[in-house]
Design an enzyme around this catalytic site. Sequence first.
Site, PDB file in Angstrom:
ATOM      1  CB  SER A 248      -0.905  -0.003   1.238  1.00 29.34           C
ATOM      2  OG  SER A 248      -1.474   1.272   1.460  1.00 29.34           O
ATOM      3  CE  LYS A 249      -0.104   6.220  -4.638  1.00 28.51           C
ATOM      4  NZ  LYS A 249      -0.602   7.508  -5.164  1.00 28.51           N
ATOM      5  NE  ARG A 250      -3.363   2.863   4.418  1.00 28.63           N
ATOM      6  CZ  ARG A 250      -4.252   2.633   3.463  1.00 28.63           C
ATOM      7  NH1 ARG A 250      -4.666   3.620   2.698  1.00 28.63           N
ATOM      8  NH2 ARG A 250      -4.731   1.421   3.255  1.00 28.63           N
TER       9      ARG A 250
END
Length: 482
Positions: A248-250
């Site tokens: 994920s981008k997170r």
Amino acid sequence: MAPSPTGSPHVGLVRTALYNWAFARHHGGTFVFRIEDTDTARNTQESYDALVDLFHWLGLGWDEGPEVGGDHGPYLQSQRGHLYVDALARLAEAGHTYRCFCTTEEIDARRKASGSKILGYDRFCRDLTAEQVAAFEAEGRSAVVRFKMPDGEIAFDDLVRGTITFHSDHVPDYALARANGDPLYTLVNPVDDALMEITHVLRGEDLLSSTPRQIALYAALADVGIGTGAPYFGHLPYVMGQGNKKLSKRDPEANALGYREAGFLPEGLLNYVALLGWAIAADRDVFTLEEMVEAFEIGDVNPNPARFDLKKADAINSSHMRLLSTEDIAHRALPFLKAAGVVSDPVGDADAQLLELAMPLVAERINKLTEAVDMLGFLFVEEADFTRDPADVEKLVATDDGRAVVQASHDALAGLEQWSTAAIQEALQTRLVDEMGLKPRHAFGPVRVAVTGRRVSPPLFESLELLGRERGLARLEGALGA
């Protein structure tokens, strides 16, 4: 390669860009870089700048796109609005689209009432009469533009996955433009591909479900004189993070530009992300971009998900560090040394001379460019600002044995007539190993912490020579008083 300038660039985007770039270079094609910035609510100039900055750092130069131009520009979708208006008009005139006045609530209510488990639009407005349209307009309703999906099966040969077939029952009529007329990604992406004469599209697996509707739209666009049909598609495997979840981008390791900040070489990062679905050989992990271009075939990409392994990325980067010359490492490490205040900016003559002498001592020891800061900082720091790692001091210097070693080292070096690596080594070897009977590990560890501030440092004797007699002896005295 057509990213959207939203958020920080993702390492999955790097992998997709690399495969497109390598594919184009391998076949002597044209690598097109297009910015899909129609999502005005989320697009930012900062994200756009980050994308361009990332591609420049990676060295993935494009043949057509922002900054370089090309025959099919402009390459920012926000500047191509007139082309989408024209495409919508042609599609409407040819009967490929219709206006839909339904609200989301009405669509959901009809689906629930019918008991249908198929999500998406039910074609309610597809065959409205002129009177029904007039009635909706009289109510003040706005309308989105929907594409008429053809009935039957849609099949295509995926360059990575082989033949894939969808039935249009599972691909509902979808919107091409908002009620205010703004075009959606579903329209602009195929229109741009058609007008830019894109022949091959390599993209993430998450877009696979949208491919059948786009293929149908490519055919409709060709029918109205825009392009010649669908390009070839290859859908790349997911990049997975920890716990069998899509990266994920997170996730911290997803931030592509974070690797530059961490001191990765672009060659190292590209080599590693190339391995997320492809291999140059079964028994080989390290290769150059030139070697990848020569060997890359899209059909060799594994369709199964690839797991991102930060430790392996570190190892691949370390291998590429070993391929660089000392001069190249110094050049690449210089921005990090400047940013940390280790050397002056611009670099003064004294700093430049010391760096030239010091870099050969650490070039084989650093695995990321940022490590040059900790490795070399002790040589450049003002004495008033010199510090030692407290944990290293406590373990190796603050003990009775450690202080005895540092004192003996000071005494052995204080009387040296010549302050050279060879003389320093002979004096310390004689005093600490031969006379005191210490093993080298126990003998030199406290001295290393005393003069460099850390257990891990460049070679000790060379470091002392570069420090000079005055500073070297002062560091040993300072450690005794710590």
